[in-house]
Design an enzyme around this catalytic site. Sequence first.
Site, PDB file in Angstrom:
ATOM      1  CG  ASP A  63       6.897   5.905  -1.515  1.00  0.00           C
ATOM      2  OD1 ASP A  63       7.449   6.113  -2.592  1.00  0.00           O
ATOM      3  OD2 ASP A  63       7.391   5.176  -0.624  1.00  0.00           O
ATOM      4  CE1 TYR A  64       1.629   4.947  -0.825  1.00  0.00           C
ATOM      5  CE2 TYR A  64       1.769   3.633   1.164  1.00  0.00           C
ATOM      6  CZ  TYR A  64       1.721   3.717  -0.212  1.00  0.00           C
ATOM      7  OH  TYR A  64       1.765   2.591  -0.973  1.00  0.00           O
ATOM      8  CD  GLU A 101      -1.804   7.997   4.565  1.00  0.00           C
ATOM      9  OE1 GLU A 101      -2.854   8.541   4.162  1.00  0.00           O
ATOM     10  OE2 GLU A 101      -1.585   6.778   4.422  1.00  0.00           O
ATOM     11  CG  HIS A 115       5.472   0.248  -2.058  1.00  0.00           C
ATOM     12  ND1 HIS A 115       4.676   0.162  -3.172  1.00  0.00           N
ATOM     13  CD2 HIS A 115       4.649   0.082  -0.997  1.00  0.00           C
ATOM     14  CE1 HIS A 115       3.430  -0.056  -2.814  1.00  0.00           C
ATOM     15  NE2 HIS A 115       3.379  -0.109  -1.501  1.00  0.00           N
ATOM     16  CD  GLN A 119       0.799   0.750   6.367  1.00  0.00           C
ATOM     17  OE1 GLN A 119       0.153   0.755   5.328  1.00  0.00           O
ATOM     18  NE2 GLN A 119       0.375   0.166   7.465  1.00  0.00           N
TER      19      GLN A 119
END
Length: 806
Positions: A551-552, A526, A593, A548
Amino acid sequence: MTQDYTKQIHASGIDIDNVLADYQLAVTSRQVSLIGRREVMSGKAKFGIFGDGKELAQIAMAKVFKKGDFRSGYYRDQTFMFAKGLLTFEQYFAQLYAHADESADPSSAGRQMNNHFATRTIDQNGKWLNLVQMYNSSADLSPVGSQMPRLVGLAYASRIYRELEQLQIYEQFSERGNEIAFGTVGNGTCAEGMFWESINAIGVLKSPAIITILDDGYGISVPNEYALLNQNISDLLLGFQRQAPNEEGYEIFIVPGWDYPGLLNTFMKAEKMTRSEHIPSIIHVTEVTQPQGHSTSGSHERYKTRKRMEWEKEFDCNSRFREWILSNEISSSDELDLIEKRAKEDAETARKKAWEEYSSPIIDEKNTLENIIELLIGTSLHQDKLFNLKSEVKSLISPYRRDIMSYVHKALVLTRGEKSQARQQLLNFNKNYLTENQRRYGSHLYSEHDDSALKVQEIDAVYSSDSKLVNGFEILNACFDAALERDPKVIIFGQDVGLLGGMNQALRGLQDKYGELRVTDTGIRELTIVGQAIGMAMRGLRPIAELQYLDYLIYALQIMSDDLATLRWRTNGSQKAPAILRTRGHRLEGIWHSGSQLAGIINLVRGMHVLVPRNMTQAAGFYNALLKSEEPGLIIEVLNGYRIKETMPENIGEFCLPLGVPEIIQPGNDVTLVTYGAMCRIVLEASQSLNSVGIKPEVIDVRTLLPFDIKSIILESLRKTSRIVFIDEDVPGGASAYMLQKIIDEQGGYYWLDSKPQTISAKSHRPAYGSDGDYWSKPNKEIVFKKVYGIMNEVNPIKYPDIFSS
Ligand SMILES: Cc1ncc(C[n+]2csc(CCOP(=O)(O)OP(=O)(O)O)c2C)c(N)n1
């Protein structure tokens, strides 16, 4: 040995006659470092970090750095900047003094601490300059290693420009991808994760970068034995070394930092190969010294042994250079002495001039204030106190503007209630001074030019009787298809976006249609996905980088915050990176998620736009708008909206939504409910239930958190309803509190309130897994009903009797 090198230099076309000019530069650069430290120690500057001990490697790098190339380096690179004519000695001192004027400090107009360099890539109107006709330096950052992620994109852009035929017309950005991105980094920083992630990404992307590691054995006081396995970074990097000429990987070079011909030769070799074949190189410059220690905040005698200090003296690159010149009989010691003498004079002259230019306008401002106070003395009731004030102002020898402001404030307080021409002058001075200094330090956070996203013209979505009802993802798919078709500079990349077409199919079929370079899969990285976007955007491309899940995004938040969001501001409007980041969030299942850490994000990325569309049509309207602007933005799609049916606009590639304009999605009179994203649906459901008991809330989708309601639409609603609730899925005190502050405090909403303003948020803990976990962690329609009903119960308990406690 030396003779060999000399021959090689001749053979490769580097003019040996330049040796003395190089020596002059090396010793002058050293002098400015020495004087710089002295200036800090004497209190004229706040902090100093210098490039002493690293002069020769940078001279060598400068020799192979061509127009169109980009530097992404760190605070040791002053000699390189001098060598390329990108920085004068005077400008170097101006930045040290924090001279807040672009003509004095072109890198940052006094906003960045010393030795944080940048060159203009856009003109005064925010338009791109011709980057291939210039030597380019992307703007430096203090957090070490942060120069690496964007290096990925700066280098990858060359590959894109070389391999995509449609881009050949953009001659102002690239000459067929011939440009190299030069990274510089310290050995200590090589222990950072972002260093390794970037090295890997550049290798995988087969991008033309030359990464120079300046290894002085320490990271401040910590020696390599605590930082790097086996203490040797080039050994550790061996796995990245290509095994055969036609294989993938890096070419790795090792050369001592005091070896002038060796450095020239190494950089020449690396440059030739990297430029022509797009093979990245790493140059490990060993045996580098740090004559004055790390920075002005400490002295290296405290952590280096006497033996090390002696070694550093012996291997000082400038002393060795001198010896080499003498032993090769290129010059005499008299001539070199003369050069050194001139270096001292040049450095001192530059310092003096920079200080005068920095201090004289402030002294003028101080004098103006003194004159105004003098006038005040003639008219005020507080002559004695004003007289003292004037003496204090007069005695300021090297004032800061904050001192002047503080005396203006004192004089205004002293003369409160008085009316005179002199006081009016003081008031005018106060007003102008505030405006000037706010501009001096605060301008260019966002674009102030035609490329601003706020200037994009709104275009309504058009529907006809033939318009089809489709899945949400198909709307986005059509939007991206149109964007790729319209502009060959649009490049989309991220995990699973290529072959798979994205986890949610919004890019389905687009790699097939536009090819692997336009719609590309990346590794799971990321931080460097965002870095890749930043670097590409700095070179005129229009990357859409996908993270994606929301949260990431935290993995990339550092670089979004430190680099992307601050770029325009920290360069005083001389660079931009119109990168678009795409992700999805809000509600599904589980801790990682369904996060909605919006307050964390919006507080850290001021300088970017953060858009939170409630459905895919809105998202498409925002993508179109951002692509018409040249500002960075983050669009957070609603995770569970991809299969909800929406009507496909006829003008999917053209319609644009305005930023900062909330939408009333259900009109009402009783209470204003302010929300965004996936919560819109829940609040609308709650609102229906409230309707059934006679309460008519006005539901507003804010649509964009940054910027936030620039037309005061929410305030208008509040004036009508006198009651307001802010609802979101962030933690208590998160983005709901941000919205509350904007309306109640900033827009003065408190004035219209008849009930306590309230917030509804998720719980403080992370969202639990599963439908029940979600229900008990996040706000749901029952909670919204209960809170709003409670407000109305307080207003009119007869009409709205208590339901839940009696
Ligand atoms: C992320 C981060 N951590 C810590 C610091 C404080 N810091 C500034 S310079 C430095 C040492 C860097 O060492 P190295 O990479 O070897 O470069 P050098 O300064 O020795 O050239 C540190 C720890 C920082 N600026 N950024």
